[in-house]
Design a protein around this motif. Structure first.
Motif, mmCIF file in Angstrom:
data_model
loop_
_atom_site.group_PDB
_atom_site.id
_atom_site.type_symbol
_atom_site.label_atom_id
_atom_site.label_comp_id
_atom_site.label_asym_id
_atom_site.label_seq_id
_atom_site.Cartn_x
_atom_site.Cartn_y
_atom_site.Cartn_z
ATOM 1 N N LEU A 1 16.359 79.683 113.973
ATOM 2 C CA LEU A 1 17.358 79.023 113.138
ATOM 3 C C LEU A 1 17.951 77.776 113.791
ATOM 4 C CD1 LEU A 1 19.247 82.131 111.724
ATOM 5 C CD2 LEU A 1 17.763 80.573 110.435
ATOM 6 N N SER A 2 17.806 77.635 115.095
ATOM 7 C CA SER A 2 18.336 76.446 115.762
ATOM 8 C C SER A 2 17.411 75.239 115.625
ATOM 9 C CB SER A 2 18.582 76.740 117.248
ATOM 10 O OG SER A 2 17.357 76.879 117.956
ATOM 11 N N CYS A 3 16.230 75.448 115.073
ATOM 12 C CA CYS A 3 15.229 74.389 114.925
ATOM 13 C C CYS A 3 14.946 74.174 113.444
ATOM 14 C CB CYS A 3 13.952 74.773 115.664
ATOM 15 S SG CYS A 3 12.568 73.650 115.392
ATOM 16 N N LEU A 4 15.261 72.994 112.919
ATOM 17 C CA LEU A 4 15.106 72.739 111.489
ATOM 18 C C LEU A 4 13.654 72.850 111.045
ATOM 19 C CD1 LEU A 4 17.599 69.781 110.928
ATOM 20 C CD2 LEU A 4 17.968 72.235 110.616
ATOM 21 N N ALA B 1 10.569 79.140 105.789
ATOM 22 C CA ALA B 1 10.862 79.176 104.349
ATOM 23 C C ALA B 1 9.590 79.010 103.540
ATOM 24 C CB ALA B 1 11.873 78.093 103.993
ATOM 25 N N ALA B 2 8.676 78.162 104.016
ATOM 26 C CA ALA B 2 7.403 77.971 103.303
ATOM 27 C C ALA B 2 6.572 79.250 103.314
ATOM 28 C CB ALA B 2 6.623 76.823 103.941
ATOM 29 N N VAL B 3 6.593 79.970 104.433
ATOM 30 C CA VAL B 3 5.866 81.248 104.506
ATOM 31 C C VAL B 3 6.467 82.254 103.530
ATOM 32 C CG1 VAL B 3 5.329 83.224 105.979
ATOM 33 C CG2 VAL B 3 5.129 80.897 106.894
ATOM 34 N N ILE B 4 7.791 82.369 103.523
ATOM 35 C CA ILE B 4 8.449 83.307 102.611
ATOM 36 C C ILE B 4 8.173 82.920 101.161
ATOM 37 C CG2 ILE B 4 10.681 84.228 101.853
ATOM 38 C CD1 ILE B 4 11.675 83.763 104.736
ATOM 39 N N ASP B 5 8.205 81.631 100.882
ATOM 40 C CA ASP B 5 7.945 81.154 99.527
ATOM 41 C C ASP B 5 6.564 81.586 99.036
ATOM 42 O OD1 ASP B 5 8.912 79.350 97.292
ATOM 43 O OD2 ASP B 5 7.003 78.382 97.765
ATOM 44 N N ARG B 6 5.595 81.599 99.938
ATOM 45 C CA ARG B 6 4.241 82.032 99.554
ATOM 46 C C ARG B 6 4.158 83.548 99.419
ATOM 47 N NH1 ARG B 6 2.869 77.917 103.372
ATOM 48 N NH2 ARG B 6 2.539 79.486 105.014
ATOM 49 N N ASP C 1 7.527 86.026 94.777
ATOM 50 C CA ASP C 1 7.759 85.218 93.576
ATOM 51 C C ASP C 1 9.230 85.195 93.186
ATOM 52 O OD1 ASP C 1 8.109 87.763 92.558
ATOM 53 O OD2 ASP C 1 6.359 87.688 91.235
ATOM 54 N N HIS C 2 10.027 86.043 93.847
ATOM 55 C CA HIS C 2 11.469 86.024 93.638
ATOM 56 C C HIS C 2 12.133 86.722 94.815
ATOM 57 C CE1 HIS C 2 10.510 90.106 92.275
ATOM 58 N NE2 HIS C 2 11.776 90.399 92.544
ATOM 59 N N ILE C 3 13.436 86.500 94.991
ATOM 60 C CA ILE C 3 14.213 87.157 96.035
ATOM 61 C C ILE C 3 15.484 87.700 95.395
ATOM 62 C CG2 ILE C 3 15.496 86.878 98.199
ATOM 63 C CD1 ILE C 3 13.565 84.559 98.861
ATOM 64 N N ASP C 4 15.658 89.007 95.468
ATOM 65 C CA ASP C 4 16.844 89.634 94.881
ATOM 66 C C ASP C 4 18.041 89.603 95.816
ATOM 67 O OD1 ASP C 4 15.726 90.833 92.299
ATOM 68 O OD2 ASP C 4 14.329 91.622 93.802
ATOM 69 N N MET C 5 17.791 89.689 97.111
ATOM 70 C CA MET C 5 18.876 89.680 98.095
ATOM 71 C C MET C 5 18.450 88.907 99.324
ATOM 72 S SD MET C 5 20.224 93.607 98.031
ATOM 73 C CE MET C 5 18.817 94.277 97.125
ATOM 74 N N LEU C 6 19.311 88.013 99.772
ATOM 75 C CA LEU C 6 19.108 87.286 101.028
ATOM 76 C C LEU C 6 20.298 87.599 101.919
ATOM 77 C CD1 LEU C 6 17.846 85.155 102.922
ATOM 78 C CD2 LEU C 6 19.066 83.405 101.596
ATOM 79 N N ILE C 7 20.044 88.230 103.055
ATOM 80 C CA ILE C 7 21.110 88.615 103.975
ATOM 81 C C ILE C 7 20.993 87.763 105.235
ATOM 82 C CG2 ILE C 7 22.147 90.481 105.308
ATOM 83 C CD1 ILE C 7 21.056 92.452 103.256
ATOM 84 N N PHE D 1 22.087 77.681 106.345
ATOM 85 C CA PHE D 1 22.330 76.763 105.227
ATOM 86 C C PHE D 1 21.010 76.216 104.694
ATOM 87 C CE2 PHE D 1 22.560 72.266 104.018
ATOM 88 C CZ PHE D 1 23.446 72.310 102.938
ATOM 89 N N LEU D 2 20.170 75.724 105.594
ATOM 90 C CA LEU D 2 18.888 75.157 105.164
ATOM 91 C C LEU D 2 17.985 76.241 104.587
ATOM 92 C CD1 LEU D 2 16.912 72.811 104.968
ATOM 93 C CD2 LEU D 2 16.255 73.247 107.358
ATOM 94 N N LEU D 3 17.887 77.380 105.257
ATOM 95 C CA LEU D 3 17.019 78.456 104.765
ATOM 96 C C LEU D 3 17.454 78.915 103.377
ATOM 97 C CD1 LEU D 3 14.680 80.405 105.462
ATOM 98 C CD2 LEU D 3 16.407 81.982 106.346
#
Length: 353
Positions: free
Chosen positions: A88-91, A98-103, A106-112, A141-143
């Motif tokens: 998280l310290s590296c943008l 985030a790109a890996v998670i996006d692939r 198809d949806h995210i119900d909870m982000l903790i 914030f970015l994620l």
């Protein structure tokens, strides 16, 4: 304003997840900050017990995630897990993760957003950001914003099924320590002496305990740096709610309580004594994760009369410090954060700011 007023400081995440199990089953959940003997481990185990569709574990160190994953799989072998390394310290690492998670989803119900650091030394990232601010605020914030389309998709799908509004949740794990400091907008990286900081941005002092100003001739106070980042977690939750109030997505910040976890591994004996002195009731990690799961799962917190709820403590609604409920500060922090990451984010919702 919660469904279970009997929940309190001794309630466990295991109990909360069981009570709200219907809100977990079949859902896609992303837990950020997963390592052994951490709140992330406790959250992962409690959620896995209620059969989510997919549990995405995110952390800086793959080996630590794998240790937790083995515990989850041993107890709940039917649960699907995906592990995504993110620093998280590296943008760039955040963007790659985030790109890996996006692939993956198809949806995210909870982000903790549970990850965080606490260190004593004045440390800057290669990008020149103070490490607490970078890891505890800018990275999440970015994620969060990069994953926002998948959260809005989950909210739309829930609405189409007749689901409860506000069931799609963003939880930002903050701390009661936020009370120590507002955002130092003119010096988030702690380069200036205290005398050059505007009065409204200076840290609090606790009579009979300590001053949080740095020693003479120094500019850095680790407790203030940590506190600033935790205030940021609440202000961003406030901003998100004001912009997502018609979307079905709810953001809530939480104070998990006083817990000894791996977070304090970088503190020496003196700072450890100060932290110990500041705590009241000390929770185990299962108790420490409970408030975060109430924020993620309690359906009543998504009701219209809970629109202004942004902070929970000991499993119940609480009022954060005034500097963490300042709408102007929330908007200013959002703009500053966009400048730092070099990207603007339109939430495509009606703003009440």
């Amino acid at each position: 304003m919660t469904s279970n007023p009997q929940f309190g400081r001794e309630t466990t995440a295991t109990e909360v997840a069981r009570v709200f199990g219907d809100g977990v089953r079949g859902k896609t959940v992303v837990v950020v900050g997963v390592s052994p003997q951490s709140l992330g481990e406790s959250l992962s185990l409690a959620l896995a017990a209620q059969s989510p569709s997919l549990l995405v574990l995110v952390s800086r160190t793959r080996a630590k995630m794998q240790t937790v994953a083995k515990k989850v799989q041993a107890a709940y072998p039917e649960v699907r897990l995906s592990l995504v390394p993110v620093d998280l310290s590296c943008l760039q690492s955040v963007r790659d993760g985030a790109a890996v998670i996006d692939r993956l989803v198809d949806h995210i119900d909870m982000l903790i957003n549970n990850a965080g650091v606490m260190i004593q030394t004045h440390t800057l990232t290669p990008a020149g950001l103070e490490l607490h601010f970078a890891t505890n605020h800018i990275g999440p914030f970015l994620l969060t914003n990069l994953l926002m389309p998948k959260m809005l998709q989950a909210a739309r799908a829930s609405a189409a099924r007749g689901g409860r509004p506000g069931s799609t949740r963003i939880v930002n794990v903050s701390s009661q320590g936020h009370e120590i400091s507002p955002i130092r907008f003119g010096d988030v990286n702690f380069h200036k002496p205290s005398r050059d900081i505007p009065a409204e941005e200076r840290p609090a002092s606790i009579p009979g305990f300590m001053s949080f100003d740095p020693p003479p001739g120094q500019t850095y106070s680790p407790f203030v740096a940590y506190a600033q980042s935790k205030t940021a977690n609440i202000l961003i939750s406030l901003y998100l709610n004001r912009h997502l109030d018609q979307s079905g997505v709810k953001a809530i910040a939480t104070h998990p309580g006083s817990i000894w976890t791996d977070l304090s591994r970088n503190l020496d004996a003196n700072y450890t004594r100060l932290v110990r002195k500041s705590g009241g009731f000390w929770k185990d990690i299962d108790q420490g994760s409970a408030t975060t799961l109430v924020a993620a799962l309690d359906p009543k917190l998504g009701d219209g009369d809970s629109d202004d709820v942004i902070y929970l403590r000991d499993c119940q609604v609480a009022e954060p410090a005034a500097h963490a409920t300042d709408l102007k500060a929330a908007r200013r922090l959002w703009r500053l954060s966009e400048e730092i990451v070099g990207q603007t984010f339109s939430l495509h919702e009606v703003s009440r700011l």
